[in-house]
Design an enzyme around this catalytic site. Sequence first.
Site, short mmCIF file in Angstrom:
data_model
loop_
_atom_site.label_atom_id
_atom_site.label_comp_id
_atom_site.label_asym_id
_atom_site.label_seq_id
_atom_site.Cartn_x
_atom_site.Cartn_y
_atom_site.Cartn_z
N TYR A 1 4.09 75.50 34.74
CA TYR A 1 3.29 75.84 34.04
C TYR A 1 1.80 77.01 34.95
O TYR A 1 0.78 76.80 34.26
CB TYR A 1 2.50 75.13 33.41
CG TYR A 1 1.74 73.13 34.50
CD1 TYR A 1 0.86 73.66 35.27
CD2 TYR A 1 2.88 71.87 34.26
CE1 TYR A 1 0.53 72.15 36.61
CE2 TYR A 1 2.49 71.21 35.07
CZ TYR A 1 2.05 71.33 35.81
OH TYR A 1 1.41 70.16 36.96
N LYS A 2 2.09 76.65 36.54
CA LYS A 2 0.88 77.68 37.01
C LYS A 2 1.25 79.56 37.10
O LYS A 2 1.37 80.03 35.56
CB LYS A 2 0.81 77.14 38.21
CG LYS A 2 0.46 75.90 38.62
CD LYS A 2 0.25 75.18 39.92
CE LYS A 2 -0.04 74.33 39.60
NZ LYS A 2 -0.92 73.34 39.62
N PHE B 1 -1.53 67.68 47.57
CA PHE B 1 -1.52 66.91 46.07
C PHE B 1 -1.47 65.50 46.62
O PHE B 1 -0.54 64.98 46.69
CB PHE B 1 -0.92 68.31 45.26
CG PHE B 1 -2.01 67.77 43.72
CD1 PHE B 1 -2.63 68.73 43.45
CD2 PHE B 1 -0.97 66.86 43.02
CE1 PHE B 1 -3.00 68.36 42.46
CE2 PHE B 1 -1.43 66.44 41.65
CZ PHE B 1 -2.58 67.51 41.44
N ARG C 1 -12.21 77.11 43.37
CA ARG C 1 -11.15 77.68 43.47
C ARG C 1 -10.57 79.48 42.71
O ARG C 1 -10.88 79.16 41.42
CB ARG C 1 -9.92 77.14 42.62
CG ARG C 1 -9.38 76.37 44.05
CD ARG C 1 -7.74 75.27 43.67
NE ARG C 1 -7.65 75.21 42.38
CZ ARG C 1 -6.53 74.60 41.76
NH1 ARG C 1 -5.81 74.03 42.82
NH2 ARG C 1 -6.29 74.31 40.62
N ASP D 1 6.63 71.12 48.14
CA ASP D 1 6.72 71.19 46.83
C ASP D 1 5.84 73.06 46.48
O ASP D 1 4.95 73.19 47.68
CB ASP D 1 5.76 69.94 46.78
CG ASP D 1 4.45 70.17 45.65
OD1 ASP D 1 4.73 71.55 45.39
OD2 ASP D 1 4.39 69.35 45.17
C1 LIG Z 1 1.34 70.55 44.09
C2 LIG Z 1 0.77 70.06 43.63
N1 LIG Z 1 1.83 68.72 42.95
C3 LIG Z 1 1.89 68.58 41.57
C4 LIG Z 1 1.06 68.65 41.02
C5 LIG Z 1 1.35 68.04 40.11
O1 LIG Z 1 2.84 66.92 39.14
P1 LIG Z 1 2.52 66.85 37.71
O2 LIG Z 1 3.04 68.33 37.52
O3 LIG Z 1 4.00 65.88 38.08
O4 LIG Z 1 1.42 67.21 37.12
C6 LIG Z 1 0.58 69.53 41.23
C7 LIG Z 1 -0.02 69.71 39.84
O5 LIG Z 1 -1.35 70.55 39.67
C8 LIG Z 1 0.34 69.93 42.46
O6 LIG Z 1 -0.77 70.92 42.73
#
Ligand SMILES: Cc1ncc(COP(=O)(O)O)c(C=O)c1O
Length: 414
Positions: free
Chosen positions: A225-226, A131, A373, A200
Amino acid sequence: VTRLSPDLDRAAAAVRDAESPLGSRRGLFEVPEGIVYLDGNSLGPLPRSAPDRLDEVLRGEWGTGLIASWNTADWINLGRRVGARIAPLIGAAPGDVHVGDSTSVTLFKTMVAACRLRPDRRVIVVEPSTFPTDGYVAAGVARLLGLDLRWCDPADPAAALDDDVALVSLTHVDFRSGAMFAMADVTAAAHEVGALAQWDLCHSTGAVPVDLTGADADLAVGCTYKYLNGGPGSPAFAWVAPRHQAALDQPVTGWMGHARPFDMELEYAPTDGVGRLASGTPPVLALSVLDAALDGFDGISMETLRQASLSLTDYFIDLVDARLGTVLEVITPRDHARRGSQVSLRHEHAYGVVQALIERGVVGDFRSPDVARFGFAPLFVTHTDVYDAVEHLVAVMAGGEYARPGYAVRNAVT
Ligand SMILES: Cc1ncc(COP(=O)(O)O)c(C=O)c1O
């Protein structure tokens, strides 16, 4: 017209739903009538308990208790309490999870802290399909600390490791393809050269079983939030292996990470444990909604959720293969051990495909350059949803709906 085998038809889907141990949980979420929501891997839906909880915090705690609520409603420990509820979903002990900032800010703090745990090493390893924020933050940290960034091959991250590497930071489940790394194997390879491994977990938490302790990982971050349904912009979490906590030196040394914030001392003295990752005042409203959302995971094991998720993604892949196999390419691994909880389809007009589906009430999303997706959050997605989504997808492809001129210009958020 392709004849579907009876085990793939809508009646079979309904039987699978009736047999699912998760059937009743769908009612915990607000999914508008007529919508098939396959984007819980991007933003989970509203948990029905969240508005009442937020109202109680707003009117009861803030409105009535005012500042006393930091003590009387225990706002000051809310991040810790929420972290303890996330812990069992990721194979962590309850006291080892900190919640508070965005994923990006959390990544910055943990990456700097990780590199400081290996001060004699010069390299951070990330993978190019990660990401973007993970790569951007790693580059920023490398610049700040005078280190180098090294890109690894996602098919073989171990090949990029040597005794210059301080940290390898990877996304457990890839946001674009839904492919999943073997966490324990990559972590072991990192440890073999003396490097640390950070994961992550944005696309894993609440969707696939994660065992940070069993994998012997060093650090982890993840958003809420996912699949955790914490709401837009809900705060991210961080986990640090207990063996690293005493030496953890993060860069945003704010008063909320101090051992005694209300002694107002001149010198910074970090608190014990992961609490030292805190910087400023915690986002109480957002944490309260997240706390309510986590009720959805009470009394259910990640193994049960995983079985349901695999059943949904298998079913989607089988239907796409049977009905659209020559039109759309499934880029998500078919091997269960390498698959997260989403399925990604490649098509030249993927953006139009997603937009045409949304107009039909099937919500997925598009990721550049050519990926549609679909997330299968097992708490609320059913097999009949999957059947209906593919039925619409067949119509979109057959009618060329993806090529409508209105889809030539992309929305700001895709
Ligand atoms: C793998 C991954 N890391 C980080 C983030 C986003 O980071 P943030 O919460 O700082 O917007 C996402 C968002 O979709 C993500 O998929």
